[in-house]
Design an enzyme around this catalytic site. Structure first.
Site, PDB file in Angstrom:
ATOM      1  N   SER A 251       0.854  -1.196   0.000  1.00  0.00           N
ATOM      2  CA  SER A 251       0.000   0.000   0.000  1.00  0.00           C
ATOM      3  C   SER A 251       0.885   1.239   0.000  1.00  0.00           C
ATOM      4  O   SER A 251       2.113   1.139   0.096  1.00  0.00           O
ATOM      5  CB  SER A 251      -0.892  -0.002   1.234  1.00  0.00           C
ATOM      6  OG  SER A 251      -0.103   0.265   2.366  1.00  0.00           O
ATOM      7  N   LYS A 252       0.240   2.387  -0.071  1.00  0.00           N
ATOM      8  CA  LYS A 252       0.931   3.685  -0.127  1.00  0.00           C
ATOM      9  C   LYS A 252       2.023   3.808   0.921  1.00  0.00           C
ATOM     10  O   LYS A 252       3.051   4.428   0.711  1.00  0.00           O
ATOM     11  CB  LYS A 252      -0.072   4.806   0.123  1.00  0.00           C
ATOM     12  CG  LYS A 252      -0.876   5.125  -1.093  1.00  0.00           C
ATOM     13  CD  LYS A 252      -1.752   6.342  -0.819  1.00  0.00           C
ATOM     14  CE  LYS A 252      -2.907   6.343  -1.785  1.00  0.00           C
ATOM     15  NZ  LYS A 252      -4.196   6.457  -1.193  1.00  0.00           N
ATOM     16  N   ARG A 253       1.744   3.225   2.083  1.00  0.00           N
ATOM     17  CA  ARG A 253       2.677   3.276   3.198  1.00  0.00           C
ATOM     18  C   ARG A 253       4.059   2.719   2.805  1.00  0.00           C
ATOM     19  O   ARG A 253       5.080   3.127   3.334  1.00  0.00           O
ATOM     20  CB  ARG A 253       1.992   2.411   4.237  1.00  0.00           C
ATOM     21  CG  ARG A 253       2.452   2.223   5.533  1.00  0.00           C
ATOM     22  CD  ARG A 253       1.273   1.726   6.394  1.00  0.00           C
ATOM     23  NE  ARG A 253       0.935   0.339   6.108  1.00  0.00           N
ATOM     24  CZ  ARG A 253       1.692  -0.682   6.411  1.00  0.00           C
ATOM     25  NH1 ARG A 253       2.859  -0.492   6.974  1.00  0.00           N
ATOM     26  NH2 ARG A 253       1.301  -1.906   6.142  1.00  0.00           N
TER      27      ARG A 253
END
Ligand code: GLU
Length: 489
Positions: A251-253
């Protein structure tokens, strides 16, 4: 001829996990000379957007995926947008209702939510009592004809197993009692995923469904719908999820996740395509850098691993560099030009300039991985921002002064571009005449030319500035002579 499909929902930017699913479909079918269908699953009216669909097509094309049928190219099995296929779904729903495989459900969203809350802690993992399942069909039809809102649910048969064979995971089976009766058509008349996907895969004559393993339990429901419609399900291959280094879903993280982000950062499509194909698959030898053609030839769905694939940003960068090096200079120049322009450079895109740009970018790739980073590094060719300390240091040192003034005198008679071999000759002469050698000889030259204590090799840097300085580029590339002039007082 085998037919596969890639069926994205246009609800956001293309995630690398989805792109990898699309790629595996594409590789598999191209290797077998089959047909690849692109179907847009836009039944989620709130989240689907036209611009996402446009981006999706652009991004997939950028990556190098090709499809034979789809909303943009047409085909014999269209329309290829679910939002345009309403008739197919309506007819199929009626058939299922007639065969007692589906029923009207009059529960409102609020009622269903309340029921779910009430059942927490009780022995009902589904959180749903299926209370409309046993309503009298005649009465239900009457209520619907009088305008009462109703969704349609599929009647999951009880007390049995539903099994299918998966090319990646082997035999998979689910207890039907654990599967809720899924809504197949909402009260708004819009079909639900598990249903529309089956109807479309049947009518588009899909033989093999390759998709993410997050759909595994959906597949069980879908197999039951195939059964109810007396159709043979396609084959299935569920791909493992793409994870970050911490084993959580990518994910973006973790960093960039969409194709658009990778494109903007200066990854080559061929590199990303190469890297994504290695997520859960390998050609079986040590080869890691493969072109699209090689991948199509060697891809084998039977060798796809069922364990989670970890997205390794560092490896992707390395592969990007390798693909930069595979390109012809002028082709790289062409691809790289927009990045240079974005970094503030202006030039005519003629063959001479493009070849120099490509050649220079390739050398810069010894030091950087991404086209955006390389474009930044080009600024060192057009700037001479020497710190006062460096200028003073060079002037205060007798040896440095000697080396620089001799080098300057040596090249000032020569026209640009000065060949690197001439520089080697001149420095050899300086060594013979002055006895200055090694670091004492080369370090002042590096400082005087680059303004940096370390970094790029002079054998890389000098040809770049010499050859670039005779081209019409703005801001202009500064050659050796102009750089040395600053220090030669
Ligand atoms: N629209 C679904 C998704 O994007 C497609 C899943 C499938 O391939 O069946 O997840």
């Amino acid at each position: 001829m085998i037919r596969v499909r890639f069926a994205p929902s246009p609800t956001g930017f293309v995630h690398v996990g989805n792109a990898r699913t699309a790629l595996f479909n594409f590789f598999h079918v191209r290797g077998k000379k089959g047909v690849c269908v692109l179907r847009i699953e836009d039944t989620d009216v709130e989240r689907s957007k036209k611009e996402y669909e446009e981006n999706l097509l652009t991004d997939l094309k950028w990556l190098g995926i090709e499809w034979d049928e789809g909303p943009d190219v047409g085909g014999d099995f269209g329309p290829y947008r679910q939002s345009e296929r309403g008739e197919f779904y309506k007819q199929a729903v009626q058939r299922l209702i007639e065969k007692d495989n589906a029923y009207y459900c009059f529960c409102s969203r609020e009622e269903l939510e309340k029921e779910k809350q009430d059942l927490i802690g009780l022995d009902n993992p589904a959180g749903y009592t299926h209370r409309c399942r046993n309503l009298d069909m005649e009465k239900s039809r009457l209520r619907v004809s009088q305008g009462e809102e109703a969704a349609v649910r599929f009647k999951v048969p009880k007390n049995r197993q539903v099994s299918f064979r998966d090319m990646v995971r082997g035999d998979v089976s689910f207890e039907t009692n654990l599967l809720n009766d899924p809504v197949i058509m909402r009260s708004s008349g819009i079909p639900a995923y598990n249903f529309s996907v089956v109807i479309d895969d049947i009518s588009m004559k899909i033989d093999l469904v390759i998709r993410g393993e997050d759909h595994l339990s959906n597949t069980a429901r879908q197999v039951l719908i195939y059964e109810a419609l007396e159709q043979t399900p396609p084959e299935f291959a569920h791909l493992s999820m793409v994870m970050g280094a911490d084993n959580a879903k990518l994910s973006k993280r973790h960093g960039s996740t969409s194709l658009a982000q990778f494109r903007e950062q200066g990854y080559l499509p061929a590199a990303l395509l190469n890297y994504l194909s290695l997520l859960g698959w390998s050609p079986g030898d040590d080869k890691q850098v493969l072109t699209k053609e090689e991948l199509i030839k060697s891809f084998n769905l039977n060798k796809v691993s069922k364990s989670a694939a970890i997205f390794d940003y560092q490896k992707l960068k390395w592969i990007n560099r390798e693909h930069i090096r595979l390109l012809e200079d002028s082709t790289l120049g062409e691809i790289f030009s927009p990045f240079l322009e974005e970094a503030g450079f202006a030039f005519e895109r003629n063959p001479e300039i493009l070849t120099w740009i490509g050649k220079t970018a390739k050398v810069m790739s010894n030091y950087h991985y991404l086209l955006t980073e390389i474009a930044e590094a080009f600024k060192s060719l057009t700037k001479v921002d020497f710190s006062p300390d460096i200028i003073k240091g060079l002037r205060d040192s007798g040896t440095s002064r000697k080396v620089i003034s001799r080098l300057f005198a040596g090249i000032s008679r020569l026209d640009s571009p000065v060949a690197f071999s001439r520089i080697v000759e001149i420095t050899q002469k300086i060594r013979q005449k002055t006895g200055i050698k090694g670091k004492e000889l080369y370090h002042p030259i590096r400082l005087a030319l680059t303004g940096k204590e370390s970094g790029i090799e002079l054998s890389d840097f000098i040809p770049m500035i010499e050859e670039g300085s005779i081209l019409k580029i703005s801001p202009p590339v500064i050659n050796m002579k102009s750089r040395l002039e600053i220090h030669d007082h």
